[in-house]
Design a protein around this motif. Structure first.
Motif, PDB file in Angstrom:
ATOM      1  N   ASN A 215       0.834  -1.205   0.000  1.00 13.75           N
ATOM      2  CA  ASN A 215       0.000   0.000   0.000  1.00 13.75           C
ATOM      3  C   ASN A 215       0.867   1.253   0.000  1.00 13.75           C
ATOM      4  O   ASN A 215       1.983   1.251  -0.516  1.00 13.75           O
ATOM      5  CB  ASN A 215      -0.940  -0.024   1.198  1.00 13.75           C
ATOM      6  N   ASN A 216       0.353   2.359   0.574  1.00 13.22           N
ATOM      7  CA  ASN A 216       1.083   3.625   0.555  1.00 13.22           C
ATOM      8  C   ASN A 216       2.462   3.519   1.206  1.00 13.22           C
ATOM      9  O   ASN A 216       3.367   4.274   0.849  1.00 13.22           O
ATOM     10  CB  ASN A 216       0.253   4.719   1.228  1.00 13.22           C
ATOM     11  N   HIS A 217       2.634   2.606   2.137  1.00 13.63           N
ATOM     12  CA  HIS A 217       3.943   2.449   2.770  1.00 13.63           C
ATOM     13  C   HIS A 217       5.014   2.051   1.751  1.00 13.63           C
ATOM     14  O   HIS A 217       6.134   2.568   1.774  1.00 13.63           O
ATOM     15  CB  HIS A 217       3.856   1.399   3.889  1.00 13.63           C
ATOM     16  N   GLU A 247       5.114  -0.932 -12.555  1.00 19.05           N
ATOM     17  CA  GLU A 247       4.411  -2.203 -12.361  1.00 19.05           C
ATOM     18  C   GLU A 247       4.277  -2.570 -10.883  1.00 19.05           C
ATOM     19  O   GLU A 247       3.261  -3.121 -10.464  1.00 19.05           O
ATOM     20  CB  GLU A 247       5.143  -3.317 -13.108  1.00 19.05           C
ATOM     21  N   LYS A 248       5.296  -2.230 -10.106  1.00 13.90           N
ATOM     22  CA  LYS A 248       5.328  -2.640  -8.701  1.00 13.90           C
ATOM     23  C   LYS A 248       4.315  -1.893  -7.849  1.00 13.90           C
ATOM     24  O   LYS A 248       3.728  -2.462  -6.918  1.00 13.90           O
ATOM     25  CB  LYS A 248       6.738  -2.411  -8.153  1.00 13.90           C
ATOM     26  N   ARG A 249       4.075  -0.610  -8.156  1.00 18.29           N
ATOM     27  CA  ARG A 249       3.171   0.209  -7.342  1.00 18.29           C
ATOM     28  C   ARG A 249       1.908   0.605  -8.106  1.00 18.29           C
ATOM     29  O   ARG A 249       0.802   0.290  -7.692  1.00 18.29           O
ATOM     30  CB  ARG A 249       3.902   1.471  -6.858  1.00 18.29           C
ATOM     31  N   GLN A 260      -8.241   2.956  -5.432  1.00 19.06           N
ATOM     32  CA  GLN A 260      -7.099   2.325  -4.774  1.00 19.06           C
ATOM     33  C   GLN A 260      -7.644   1.458  -3.638  1.00 19.06           C
ATOM     34  O   GLN A 260      -7.838   1.933  -2.522  1.00 19.06           O
ATOM     35  CB  GLN A 260      -6.153   3.390  -4.221  1.00 19.06           C
ATOM     36  N   PRO A 261      -7.902   0.200  -3.894  1.00 20.44           N
ATOM     37  CA  PRO A 261      -8.618  -0.659  -2.932  1.00 20.44           C
ATOM     38  C   PRO A 261      -7.984  -0.744  -1.551  1.00 20.44           C
ATOM     39  O   PRO A 261      -8.692  -0.731  -0.545  1.00 20.44           O
ATOM     40  CB  PRO A 261      -8.623  -2.029  -3.620  1.00 20.44           C
ATOM     41  N   LEU A 262      -6.661  -0.823  -1.486  1.00 23.42           N
ATOM     42  CA  LEU A 262      -6.006  -0.974  -0.192  1.00 23.42           C
ATOM     43  C   LEU A 262      -6.142   0.283   0.662  1.00 23.42           C
ATOM     44  O   LEU A 262      -6.190   0.216   1.897  1.00 23.42           O
ATOM     45  CB  LEU A 262      -4.532  -1.326  -0.368  1.00 23.42           C
TER      46      LEU A 262
END
Length: 376
Positions: A215-217, A247-249, A260-262
């Motif tokens: 997530n944002n972290h 791709e990773k974020r 942004q589901p998380l």
């Protein structure tokens, strides 16, 4: 962001800046004046001692963890997402002093740019010197004991999010470069501290764990790694970090409809959706300097930064009502800095016009436009 301030702070430019952003300028000066009379506490002033036995180590309590009412000693502390435990904001730990230092540096640096008055630059430089330069009071270059959870750990990988404040300090330092308050020996000590912190961020077990956060972290971790790499001259690492973030974020965190589901699953879903998008925008801004275009990256199937912004924008401008969980007051101004940056990245979009729909005081939350304003 870590861009270089490219404009001279002569009287003409100062006046142009104040005319361009009158509300923000007035608020900055007002806050800076109040901060001038306050003392800057350091890591040495907290009452608690970190597990290392060294008060130079940064120590904070995980803000959303509370005593366990089911046990005699209250441990292990339990999570109440989004609800800050007042214990975390006492002088026992470093959280309050850290944020006060950051406010002092940022507001006073910008106040110097607005006024040319050396007292503001001296205050900002003094706060930075106390936290990162002076051997007697400096913070050790790690976050080993940040956001610890009593009864669970001595420090958490989530505490690395506190490093995002250092990004703002880098911006403030660029403003202070011509003030004379920040000396060459200060800069050398700061660069050494930042290099050590960057090494800890990449090599520590906590840093490695945070890099895997979904997530944002994880996004903010990448912003820190890329920014600190740029500051240290490691362009290859900065470029690779930004490229991988596509791709990773972005691809993994933003759905085709822009959600942004998380972040939407949090109790402060608006705040965290904006916070994560802010990090992605910062990566995109770094990418511009590294020949890596994240602004226009669209994963297979759709999504991307612009999709996320377009999803959030109608809620900020009042055209739609936010109905996801938000246990604190909905603040549309949080999105203002993101929209302002997007207006430059997407000149064909509705973002410049959308800025006029924000509350009149919204511009005050975007400190960077005061730091890097260039007069016409």
């Amino acid at each position: 962001m870590a861009a270089v301030c490219a404009c001279a702070d002569d009287a003409t430019n100062r006046e142009a800046l104040k005319q361009a952003y009158p509300n923000a300028s007035a608020e900055v000066i007002e806050k800076a004046d109040k901060l001038l009379s306050t003392s800057v506490k350091t890591v040495m002033d907290k009452s608690a001692t970190p597990p290392s036995g060294d008060k130079h180590d940064f120590l904070t309590l995980s803000p959303y963890h509370w005593p366990n009412t089911s046990t005699v000693d209250g441990k292990p502390y339990v999570m109440r997402d989004g609800v800050v435990n007042p214990e975390a904001e006492t002088d026992k730990y470093d959280r309050v002093a850290y944020f006060h230092m950051s406010d002092t540096v940022e507001y006073c640096a910008v106040a110097w740019r607005l006024s040319g008055d050396a007292k503001y630059a001296e205050k900002a430089a003094g706060a930075l010197r106390a936290w990162f330069v002076s051997p007697e009071t400096r913070m050790s270059p790690n976050l080993n004991y940040a956001q610890f959870v009593p009864g669970v750990n001595k420090g958490s990988r989530t505490g690395i999010i506190r490093g995002m404040t250092i990004l703002d300090l880098i911006d403030a330092l660029r403003v202070l470069e011509d003030s004379g308050a920040w000396k060459p020996e200060d800069e050398a000590a700061w660069n050494a501290w930042l290099a050590d912190f960057s090494k800890w961020l990449s090599e520590s077990d906590l840093g490695k764990a945070e890099s895997k956060a979904l997530n944002n972290h994880g996004t903010w971790y990448d912003v820190m790694v890329a920014t600190f790499a740029m500051e240290g001259g490691n362009i290859d690492l900065a470029r690779q970090t930004v490229r991988d973030a596509a791709e990773k974020r972005i691809a993994k965190q933003i759905r085709p409809d822009g959600k942004q589901p998380l972040e939407l699953a949090r109790t402060k879903s608006w705040d965290y959706s904006v916070m994560n998008l802010d990090a992605m925008v910062r990566l995109a801004m770094l990418g511009r300097r590294l020949d890596c275009d994240l602004w226009n990256y669209v994963p297979d199937g759709g999504g991307g930064i612009r999709a996320a912004l377009d999803y959030l924008l109608p809620f900020a401008t009042g055209d739609r009502e936010w109905e996801m969980k938000q246990i604190e007051a909905f603040d549309p101004s949080r999105l203002y800095p993101v929209v302002r940056r997007a207006a430059a990245a997407y000149p064909d979009g509705p973002y410049t016009e959308a800025l006029a729909k924000f509350p009149a005081d919204a511009e005050a939350v975007a400190m960077d436009h005061l730091m890097y304003f260039k007069p016409d």
